[in-house]
Design an enzyme around this catalytic site. Structure first.
Site, PDB file in Angstrom:
ATOM      1  N   LYS A  49       0.846  -1.203   0.000  1.00 11.00           N
ATOM      2  CA  LYS A  49       0.000   0.000   0.000  1.00 11.00           C
ATOM      3  C   LYS A  49       0.877   1.247   0.000  1.00 11.00           C
ATOM      4  CE  LYS A  49      -3.786  -2.383   2.293  1.00 11.00           C
ATOM      5  NZ  LYS A  49      -4.381  -2.829   3.551  1.00 11.00           N
ATOM      6  N   GLN A  93      -4.629  -1.831   9.746  1.00  7.11           N
ATOM      7  CA  GLN A  93      -4.452  -3.108   9.049  1.00  7.11           C
ATOM      8  C   GLN A  93      -5.010  -4.243   9.916  1.00  7.11           C
ATOM      9  OE1 GLN A  93      -3.226  -3.525   5.854  1.00  7.11           O
ATOM     10  NE2 GLN A  93      -3.851  -5.651   6.103  1.00  7.11           N
ATOM     11  N   ASP A 116     -11.258   2.905   4.650  1.00 12.35           N
ATOM     12  CA  ASP A 116     -11.769   1.566   4.345  1.00 12.35           C
ATOM     13  C   ASP A 116     -13.304   1.517   4.334  1.00 12.35           C
ATOM     14  OD1 ASP A 116      -9.777  -0.278   3.741  1.00 12.35           O
ATOM     15  OD2 ASP A 116      -9.216  -0.546   5.842  1.00 12.35           O
TER      16      ASP A 116
END
Ligand code: NDP
Length: 278
Positions: A49, A93, A116
């Site tokens: 990422k 994460q 997200d």
């Protein structure tokens, strides 16, 4: 003849467009990633990422914590990031270690920085048919991939296998918004093949090789989200790609299908949140 849904090609196109846009911006977006513990897969995902973000001009900060860090310390950091005007996107994460509640952590991310789309505010918006600040990356990437190949969803029977909060459940809403008839299956579903055989679109997000050509109707569209490794360490999806390719009209490969689209969506979300908060 099957068409391969090429997620890498579409990711590259999206990233090239984002880079052009970011090159023209004086101030750049900043994505902060919280990584707890030393799960090797998580480290790889986070590095990936970061590399992708930096390749197109997004600043990225990785905040690494040991696996025994307290929940309180993470919560304090998120409060700090929420207030930091230089950070416009926050990602934790997953998975988090067992002593840290992922719900407690996700719930306090500012929904305007929730890259997200996992906070209750953003999921609530999605499920009520309204626009969240950010859409969950994997389902968003799947829809972008279907659209790239002009696949019509309206009126189709879509069967999702897997009901996680990050893939299966939000996908229901994406597909309903596009007028699909949606069925969702999971580990307690009886006679899975009887259900998948009725599907025009099958989306599998399980993490085990469970979908084969005998479970599908000819010319169906197959999206493989799953990622697992065989005994030799080779990555594969949930779908028997070789045999399913002989009967499907479209299929996404693993690797090279949904995975790259998840990253592309994360970058799109980071830029969209930046523009929203400017
Ligand atoms: P979860 O483990 O959270 O969910 C897996 C789902 O599969 C659960 O709903 C489970 O059912 C269901 N399931 C398990 N066994 C069966 C079975 N035999 N028949 C039907 N359903 C079954 O996983 P995630 O959603 O987080 O991830 C799923 C897969 O997708 C993983 O391989 C992951 O690595 C991959 N993934 C890939 C991404 C990408 O970008 N390509 C992004 C996110 C995930 P139940 O709820 O009953 O337990």
């Amino acid at each position: 003849m099957v068409t391969i849904l090429d997620g890498k090609k579409l990711r590259d196109k999206i990233l090239a467009e984002l880079k052009l846009k970011l090159d023209k911006m004086e101030k750049k977006p900043t994505l902060a990633v919280i990584l707890i513990g030393n799960n090797p897969a998580s480290w790889i995902y986070v590095e990936n990422k970061k590399r992708t973000a930096e390749s197109i001009g997004i600043n990225s900060i990785i905040l690494r914590y040991p696996k025994d860090v307290s929940e309180e310390e993470i919560l304090d950091k998120i409060h700090e990031l929420n207030k930091d005007d230089n950070v416009n996107a926050i990602l934790v994460q997953l998975p988090t270690p067992a002593h840290i509640s992922k719900e407690n952590i996700i719930n306090i991310i500012d929904p305007r920085k929730d890259v997200d789309g996992f906070t209750p505010y953003n999921t609530g918006k999605l499920f009520s048919g309204e626009k969240p600040f950010a859409y969950p990356c994997t389902p968003k990437g799947i829809m972008l991939l279907l659209d790239e190949y002009n696949i019509n969803i309206d009126g189709k029977h879509a069967v999702i296998v897997g009901r996680s909060n990050i893939v299966g459940k939000p996908l229901i809403q994406f597909l309903l918004n596009r007028n699909a008839t949606v069925t969702i299956c999971h580990s307690h579903t009886k006679n899975l093949a009887d259900i998948t055989k009725t599907a025009d679109i099958v989306i599998s997000a399980v993490g085990e090789k469970i979908i084969n050509e005998n479970m599908l109707k000819p010319n169906c569209i197959v999206i493989d989200v799953g990622i697992s490794k065989d005994a030799a360490g080779k990555i594969h999806g949930d779908v028997d790609f070789e045999n399913v390719s002989k009967i499907a009209s479209y299929i996404s490969p693993v690797p090279g299908g949904v995975g790259p689209m998840t990253i592309a969506s994360l970058m799109l979300n980071t830029v969209e949140l930046f523009e929203l908060n400017r």
